[in-house]
Design a protein around this motif. Structure first.
Motif, PDB file in Angstrom:
ATOM      1  N   LYS A  59       0.883  -1.129   0.029  1.00 41.10           N
ATOM      2  CA  LYS A  59      -0.007  -0.053  -0.004  1.00 41.10           C
ATOM      3  C   LYS A  59       0.835   1.497   0.009  1.00 41.10           C
ATOM      4  O   LYS A  59       0.635   2.223  -0.572  1.00 41.10           O
ATOM      5  CB  LYS A  59      -0.844  -0.044   1.105  1.00 41.10           C
ATOM      6  N   LEU A  64      -0.892   4.248  -0.999  1.00 41.40           N
ATOM      7  CA  LEU A  64      -2.256   4.673  -0.711  1.00 41.40           C
ATOM      8  C   LEU A  64      -2.262   5.108   0.786  1.00 41.40           C
ATOM      9  O   LEU A  64      -3.215   5.571   1.225  1.00 41.40           O
ATOM     10  CB  LEU A  64      -2.918   3.199  -0.771  1.00 41.40           C
ATOM     11  N   PHE A  84       2.537  12.642  -8.161  1.00 45.13           N
ATOM     12  CA  PHE A  84       1.843  11.261  -7.737  1.00 45.13           C
ATOM     13  C   PHE A  84       0.771  10.817  -9.092  1.00 45.13           C
ATOM     14  O   PHE A  84       0.813   9.645  -8.994  1.00 45.13           O
ATOM     15  CB  PHE A  84       1.103  11.395  -6.529  1.00 45.13           C
ATOM     16  N   ARG A  85       0.125  11.961  -9.646  1.00 45.93           N
ATOM     17  CA  ARG A  85      -0.814  11.721 -10.609  1.00 45.93           C
ATOM     18  C   ARG A  85       0.011  10.734 -11.800  1.00 45.93           C
ATOM     19  O   ARG A  85      -0.471   9.984 -12.252  1.00 45.93           O
ATOM     20  CB  ARG A  85      -1.538  12.877 -11.305  1.00 45.93           C
ATOM     21  N   ARG A  88       0.943   7.316 -10.690  1.00 47.80           N
ATOM     22  CA  ARG A  88       0.016   6.349 -10.704  1.00 47.80           C
ATOM     23  C   ARG A  88      -0.642   6.198 -12.281  1.00 47.80           C
ATOM     24  O   ARG A  88      -1.156   5.202 -12.228  1.00 47.80           O
ATOM     25  CB  ARG A  88      -1.343   6.987  -9.848  1.00 47.80           C
ATOM     26  N   TYR A  93      -2.950  -1.689 -10.816  1.00 47.46           N
ATOM     27  CA  TYR A  93      -2.953  -2.334  -9.279  1.00 47.46           C
ATOM     28  C   TYR A  93      -4.037  -3.514  -9.463  1.00 47.46           C
ATOM     29  O   TYR A  93      -5.421  -3.182  -9.882  1.00 47.46           O
ATOM     30  CB  TYR A  93      -3.170  -1.375  -8.349  1.00 47.46           C
ATOM     31  N   PRO A  95      -6.216  -5.691  -6.575  1.00 48.76           N
ATOM     32  CA  PRO A  95      -6.082  -5.936  -5.360  1.00 48.76           C
ATOM     33  C   PRO A  95      -6.448  -7.515  -4.905  1.00 48.76           C
ATOM     34  O   PRO A  95      -7.034  -8.083  -5.897  1.00 48.76           O
ATOM     35  CB  PRO A  95      -7.137  -5.035  -4.835  1.00 48.76           C
TER      36      PRO A  95
ATOM     37  N   LEU B  91      -8.647   0.267  -4.467  1.00 52.73           N
ATOM     38  CA  LEU B  91      -8.707   0.320  -5.774  1.00 52.73           C
ATOM     39  C   LEU B  91      -8.923   1.530  -6.372  1.00 52.73           C
ATOM     40  O   LEU B  91      -8.076   2.155  -7.260  1.00 52.73           O
ATOM     41  CB  LEU B  91      -9.540  -0.816  -6.520  1.00 52.73           C
ATOM     42  N   LEU B  93      -8.524   4.496  -4.807  1.00 54.41           N
ATOM     43  CA  LEU B  93      -7.466   5.553  -4.239  1.00 54.41           C
ATOM     44  C   LEU B  93      -6.133   4.966  -5.010  1.00 54.41           C
ATOM     45  O   LEU B  93      -5.337   5.719  -4.866  1.00 54.41           O
ATOM     46  CB  LEU B  93      -7.361   5.467  -2.802  1.00 54.41           C
ATOM     47  N   SER B  94      -6.025   4.032  -5.728  1.00 56.89           N
ATOM     48  CA  SER B  94      -4.670   3.577  -6.350  1.00 56.89           C
ATOM     49  C   SER B  94      -4.981   4.315  -7.910  1.00 56.89           C
ATOM     50  O   SER B  94      -3.785   4.328  -8.620  1.00 56.89           O
ATOM     51  CB  SER B  94      -4.664   2.215  -6.625  1.00 56.89           C
ATOM     52  N   MET B  95      -6.072   5.038  -8.198  1.00 61.32           N
ATOM     53  CA  MET B  95      -6.137   5.630  -9.302  1.00 61.32           C
ATOM     54  C   MET B  95      -5.412   7.329  -9.273  1.00 61.32           C
ATOM     55  O   MET B  95      -5.301   7.598  -8.110  1.00 61.32           O
ATOM     56  CB  MET B  95      -7.744   5.844  -9.784  1.00 61.32           C
ATOM     57  N   PRO B  96      -5.463   7.830 -10.377  1.00 61.83           N
ATOM     58  CA  PRO B  96      -4.660   9.279 -10.087  1.00 61.83           C
ATOM     59  C   PRO B  96      -5.829  10.077  -9.426  1.00 61.83           C
ATOM     60  O   PRO B  96      -6.284  10.801 -10.450  1.00 61.83           O
ATOM     61  CB  PRO B  96      -4.259   9.388 -11.630  1.00 61.83           C
ATOM     62  N   ILE B  97      -6.199  10.058  -8.396  1.00 60.78           N
ATOM     63  CA  ILE B  97      -7.230  10.874  -7.883  1.00 60.78           C
ATOM     64  C   ILE B  97      -6.732  11.087  -6.202  1.00 60.78           C
ATOM     65  O   ILE B  97      -6.307  10.265  -5.739  1.00 60.78           O
ATOM     66  CB  ILE B  97      -8.495   9.993  -7.758  1.00 60.78           C
ATOM     67  N   ARG B  99      -8.018  12.231  -2.562  1.00 57.53           N
ATOM     68  CA  ARG B  99      -9.042  11.787  -1.470  1.00 57.53           C
ATOM     69  C   ARG B  99     -10.190  13.080  -1.586  1.00 57.53           C
ATOM     70  O   ARG B  99     -11.350  12.687  -1.526  1.00 57.53           O
ATOM     71  CB  ARG B  99      -8.503  11.662  -0.121  1.00 57.53           C
TER      72      ARG B  99
END
Lengths: 313, 271
Positions: A59, A64, A84-85, A88, A93, A95, B91, B93-97, B99
């Motif tokens: 994570k 995360l 970070f964008r 990512r 990913y 899970p 899943l 939050l693992s995107m380019p977004i 919180r």
């Protein structure tokens, strides 16, 4: 710390770098000082007991959750930093026990995640074809079997043509044929240069498939290397199975006399010999001198499971 | 902040509610109740049929105060905790977004569904009654619809906040019900109780201000105070300073009730 981070402009530099990573929850040290380098194009395994810290590490590598201390970089960029964008968008990913939206079709699911990833919507259909779900593209996810959901989850991870895939227990619940086709896809992706980090409880499944792996225990990396490196590091004994006729059992014992043998066990139609790795070639030479009396000979190297318990116990 | 990411999440939430007919069901409930109240509201006095927009709105206000907070809380209580419990939050939050984008996307999508059903439900009644309404009445009715939307958005904001704090869906639903009880049933009783027990010695001056601490009361004041006949009926004119009854001020208070829980939710979610 910065001087220990490899130069990302260097083509040989690791793609994923963790330095001094810690994650503490009060007095619980889930991850406690992890250093890790994962090279570009590598299929890297991360194994450990439940609670060893691998999920937390996973994570943190995905950004995360933030690390209590230390840093993780992908392609030179901090996973939780201002880039970070961009980071990512290079990552896919899958899970463990992926949960998707039952009310969406397979195609709509990929459309939703493609929008979030900034990937082209045109990727959805070819990606479904790639994972073998083209026939179910317009069926709702609630009608999918467990294996189909896992493949759809994998398909969303492939959107945007990621450079890195994080796969958390990706074969949980899959039947043997699905597992085989899953790893065939991973081989294909590896040939395309995709870097993959995988966790699995089924050690036999990944021992022949990963390039390198790290064993985690109590929040720390206990060992890193190829399966063979780890076998050598942990120094577990080898087992020979020498298939001979019963009257020749004593001849085997005599041939091995004087060698550093740990144990010899006589069975119905074979003798099992345990020895240290350094005695391996001497044992083979000694058995070769028995001429045609040895009908068959197998050497069992310690399995990844043996190696794992060797480190974690 | 990337608006496109918020729009993607919001669009999914909204269309999910359209697909599962949530919007249709709520709109029909609003239409049915509003029509019944408009035509049979005066049945106890021995007459049926539409009488006046003020009386209809006053009756609708009493209904909406119970119904919309409940619907909004039910709609939003599992917005975040539901994703977390199902296992889909990681899943997403693992995107380019960020919180914040995820939270706002969830909120705006749910708010759009609630707004759509509220406007469609009550708007249909306005269409049915339009022959009996003049421009002024339509204006009042539009104000009622707008304030209903704000009330729903305020309680939705509270629901989303609860969904961030709650450890699981069960606790989130319990908190949502407790929130409804507190703001809709208990809050006014506590204020009245304090006034009665102290013989009006304590709280009399701050009473109107304390009403602003409850979005349901803000909604009631917003609607009742704008209608002279109804205002005297409720007796609000005697306890509520007219300076506080400015619709713009009350509208701002309602917006604060939307923004504050969302801000707290964002702060908590980022931790």
């Amino acid at each position: 710390m910065a001087d220990t981070i490899p130069d990302p402009d260097n083509a040989d530099a690791p793609l994923i770098v963790a330095r001094g990573v810690r994650k503490h929850y009060g007095s619980i040290h889930a991850v406690d000082g992890v250093d890790l380098d994962i090279r570009s194009g590598e299929l890297f395994g991360l194994i450990g007991h439940n609670g060893a810290g691998k999920s937390t590490m996973f994570k943190m590598m995905l950004g995360l959750i933030p690390a209590t201390a230390g840093e993780i970089r992908i392609g030179g960029a901090l996973v939780t930093g201002g880039d970070f964008r961009a980071v990512r968008r290079t990552v896919g990913y899958l899970p463990e026990n992926v949960v998707l939206y039952d009310n969406l079709t397979g195609l709509e699911t990929l459309g939703f995640f493609a929008r979030l990833k900034g990937a082209s919507l045109a990727e959805a259909v070819p990606t479904l074809e790639r994972v073998g779900l083209a026939h179910a593209a317009r069926r709702r996810v609630r009608e999918y079997s467990k294996g189909m959901r896992q493949r759809l989850g994998f398909a969303q991870a492939l959107l945007g043509k990621p450079r890195i895939l994080f796969l958390d227990e990706p074969t949980t619940g899959l039947d043997p044929e699905a597992i085989r086709s899953f790893y065939a896809m991973l081989r294909q992706l590896k040939s395309e240069g995709v870097t993959m980090v995988i966790t699995s409880h089924i050690l036999a499944e990944i021992q022949e498939r990963v390039d390198r792996l790290a064993i985690m225990s109590e929040g720390r990396i206990q060992a890193t290397g190829t399966v063979q490196d780890l076998r050598e590091q942990v120094d577990l004994p080898l087992w020979f199975t020498v298939r001979v006729a019963k009257p020749d059992f004593e001849a085997v014992r005599d041939a091995l006399a004087g060698l550093p043998i740990d144990a010899v066990e006589a069975n119905e139609d074979h003798v099992r010999v345990q020895c240290r790795r350094e005695a391996k070639m001497a044992v083979i030479e000694a058995l070769a001198r028995l001429d045609g009396r040895v009908r068959d000979l197998t050497v069992r190297e310690p399995s990844l499971e043996d190696v794992f318990f060797g480190f974690s116990d | 902040m990337e608006i496109a990411q918020i729009a993607t999440i919001a669009s999914k939430e909204f269309w999910d509610r359209i697909r599962n007919r949530w919007v249709l069901a709520v709109a029909l409930v609003f239409t049915a109740f509003a029509l019944v109240i408009a035509y049979f509201g005066a049945a106890q006095q021995g007459s049926v049929g539409f009488r006046s927009i003020d009386v209809t709105i006053a009756s609708l206000v009493s209904l909406v105060i119970y119904l919309i907070p409940l619907i909004a809380l039910v709609l939003g209580f599992d917005a975040i905790v539901g994703e977390r419990e199902r296992g889909s939050l990681d899943l997403l939050l693992s995107m380019p977004i960020t919180r914040l984008e995820l939270l706002l996307g969830k909120y705006f999508g749910l708010a759009a569904a609630l707004t759509f059903s509220t406007v469609a439900g009550f708007g249909l009644v306005a269409v049915v009654l339009s022959a009996s309404l003049d421009l002024n009445a339509l204006f009042h009715y539009a104000g009622f619809m707008l304030s209903s939307v704000l009330l729903g958005c305020a309680f939705l904001s509270l629901a989303v906040m609860l969904s961030v704090f709650a450890a699981d869906r069960t606790r989130a639903s319990g908190l949502a019900i407790a929130t409804w009880f507190f703001f809709v049933l208990v809050f006014d009783l506590l204020l009245l109780g304090a006034l009665v027990v102290t013989g009006g010695q304590w709280g009399g001056d701050v009473f109107p201000y304390l009403l602003l601490a409850n979005p349901a009361d803000v909604f009631r004041i917003l609607n009742i105070f704008s209608m002279n006949d109804i205002r005297t009926m409720y007796g609000l004119a005697t306890v509520f300073p007219s300076a506080l009854a400015d619709p713009w001020l009350l509208g701002l208070v309602m917006l604060a009730w939307i923004a504050l829980p969302l801000w707290i939710a964002t702060w908590r979610f980022r931790k």
